[in-house]
Write a protein that holds these residues in place. Sequence first.
Motif, PDB file in Angstrom:
ATOM      1  N   SER A  57      12.739  -2.557 -13.120  1.00 42.95           N
ATOM      2  CA  SER A  57      11.414  -1.943 -13.330  1.00 42.95           C
ATOM      3  C   SER A  57      10.394  -2.393 -12.245  1.00 42.95           C
ATOM      4  O   SER A  57       9.826  -1.270 -11.950  1.00 42.95           O
ATOM      5  N   PHE A  58      10.346  -3.572 -11.804  1.00 48.90           N
ATOM      6  CA  PHE A  58       9.714  -3.917 -10.684  1.00 48.90           C
ATOM      7  C   PHE A  58       9.828  -3.264  -9.374  1.00 48.90           C
ATOM      8  O   PHE A  58       9.079  -2.770  -8.660  1.00 48.90           O
ATOM      9  N   GLU A  59      11.263  -2.944  -9.025  1.00 50.06           N
ATOM     10  CA  GLU A  59      11.669  -2.216  -7.822  1.00 50.06           C
ATOM     11  C   GLU A  59      11.038  -0.887  -8.115  1.00 50.06           C
ATOM     12  O   GLU A  59      10.575  -0.378  -6.896  1.00 50.06           O
ATOM     13  N   ARG A  60      11.087  -0.067  -9.005  1.00 48.83           N
ATOM     14  CA  ARG A  60      10.737   1.159  -9.299  1.00 48.83           C
ATOM     15  C   ARG A  60       9.204   1.166  -8.922  1.00 48.83           C
ATOM     16  O   ARG A  60       8.821   2.236  -8.395  1.00 48.83           O
ATOM     17  N   LEU A  61       8.574   0.445  -9.426  1.00 46.73           N
ATOM     18  CA  LEU A  61       6.777   0.270  -9.346  1.00 46.73           C
ATOM     19  C   LEU A  61       6.581   0.001  -7.692  1.00 46.73           C
ATOM     20  O   LEU A  61       5.791   0.772  -7.064  1.00 46.73           O
ATOM     21  N   ARG A  62       7.605  -0.863  -6.954  1.00 48.28           N
ATOM     22  CA  ARG A  62       7.334  -1.052  -5.769  1.00 48.28           C
ATOM     23  C   ARG A  62       7.613   0.379  -4.960  1.00 48.28           C
ATOM     24  O   ARG A  62       6.890   0.616  -3.765  1.00 48.28           O
ATOM     25  N   VAL A  78       0.421   2.575 -11.095  1.00 45.79           N
ATOM     26  CA  VAL A  78       1.183   1.151 -10.828  1.00 45.79           C
ATOM     27  C   VAL A  78       0.619  -0.035 -11.535  1.00 45.79           C
ATOM     28  O   VAL A  78       1.289  -0.882 -12.098  1.00 45.79           O
ATOM     29  N   GLY A  79      -0.845  -0.208 -11.528  1.00 42.68           N
ATOM     30  CA  GLY A  79      -1.390  -1.451 -11.864  1.00 42.68           C
ATOM     31  C   GLY A  79      -1.310  -1.500 -13.463  1.00 42.68           C
ATOM     32  O   GLY A  79      -0.873  -2.671 -14.002  1.00 42.68           O
ATOM     33  N   ASP A  80      -1.352  -0.400 -14.157  1.00 45.04           N
ATOM     34  CA  ASP A  80      -1.292  -0.289 -15.655  1.00 45.04           C
ATOM     35  C   ASP A  80       0.313  -0.613 -15.994  1.00 45.04           C
ATOM     36  O   ASP A  80       0.449  -1.421 -16.943  1.00 45.04           O
ATOM     37  N   GLN A  81       1.164  -0.214 -15.325  1.00 49.02           N
ATOM     38  CA  GLN A  81       2.573  -0.262 -15.610  1.00 49.02           C
ATOM     39  C   GLN A  81       3.118  -1.654 -15.329  1.00 49.02           C
ATOM     40  O   GLN A  81       3.805  -2.250 -16.031  1.00 49.02           O
ATOM     41  N   ALA A  82       2.580  -2.366 -14.348  1.00 54.58           N
ATOM     42  CA  ALA A  82       2.772  -3.923 -13.953  1.00 54.58           C
ATOM     43  C   ALA A  82       2.639  -4.772 -15.074  1.00 54.58           C
ATOM     44  O   ALA A  82       3.286  -5.585 -15.421  1.00 54.58           O
ATOM     45  N   LEU A  83       1.444  -4.387 -15.832  1.00 53.91           N
ATOM     46  CA  LEU A  83       1.272  -5.197 -17.107  1.00 53.91           C
ATOM     47  C   LEU A  83       2.394  -5.105 -18.058  1.00 53.91           C
ATOM     48  O   LEU A  83       2.536  -5.952 -18.875  1.00 53.91           O
ATOM     49  N   LEU A  84       2.995  -4.079 -18.091  1.00 52.01           N
ATOM     50  CA  LEU A  84       3.989  -3.845 -19.014  1.00 52.01           C
ATOM     51  C   LEU A  84       5.487  -4.435 -18.388  1.00 52.01           C
ATOM     52  O   LEU A  84       6.266  -5.005 -19.295  1.00 52.01           O
ATOM     53  N   ILE A  85       5.309  -4.552 -17.355  1.00 48.77           N
ATOM     54  CA  ILE A  85       6.404  -5.608 -16.887  1.00 48.77           C
ATOM     55  C   ILE A  85       6.318  -6.857 -17.143  1.00 48.77           C
ATOM     56  O   ILE A  85       7.260  -7.427 -17.379  1.00 48.77           O
ATOM     57  N   TYR A  86       5.213  -7.439 -16.735  1.00 48.34           N
ATOM     58  CA  TYR A  86       4.829  -8.919 -17.468  1.00 48.34           C
ATOM     59  C   TYR A  86       5.393  -9.075 -18.873  1.00 48.34           C
ATOM     60  O   TYR A  86       6.114 -10.101 -19.025  1.00 48.34           O
ATOM     61  N   GLU A  87       5.187  -8.069 -19.644  1.00 44.42           N
ATOM     62  CA  GLU A  87       5.519  -8.148 -21.003  1.00 44.42           C
ATOM     63  C   GLU A  87       7.087  -8.208 -20.992  1.00 44.42           C
ATOM     64  O   GLU A  87       7.875  -9.172 -21.731  1.00 44.42           O
TER      65      GLU A  87
END
Length: 133
Positions: A57-62, A78-87
């Motif tokens: 997921s992180f690599e996809r956002l990057r 990307v910023g919004d989706q990054a919060l979901l990656i934290y979860e």
Amino acid sequence: MEIRPLADLRAAEDLSLAFSPYGLGGRMRPDDAAEFQQRQIADCDLATGVAPGTRDSFERLRTVFAYGVLCYDVYTMVGDQALLIYEQALRDRFMEWCAGTVTFHVPQTPDVSYTVTSYDDVKKGSLGDQPAW
């Protein structure tokens, strides 16, 4: 929705050109902006213990982050989706920590343990989908 020609979709968005290594200021050239934005995220590497799903997921956002030069709104997404990656990372770590068993302690009652194989099992139990919880 406005249908735009491919040439417009390939062009850098003016707002994204305003951000440089020195902050807001004069406009960068599109090629320089694309390189600068990619370098911003290029050295953000995850620890080796990060679960594969979170890493993917992180690599996809990057990868998507680089397209913010073409569409400034991508940076917000990307910023919004990054919060979901934290979860997602916290769920992965929880499953690692609990090692397949979740125990609930309610005062004045015996502890109750449940076997879980995924975080979905934890969610089902905590939402009351399992009669024993």
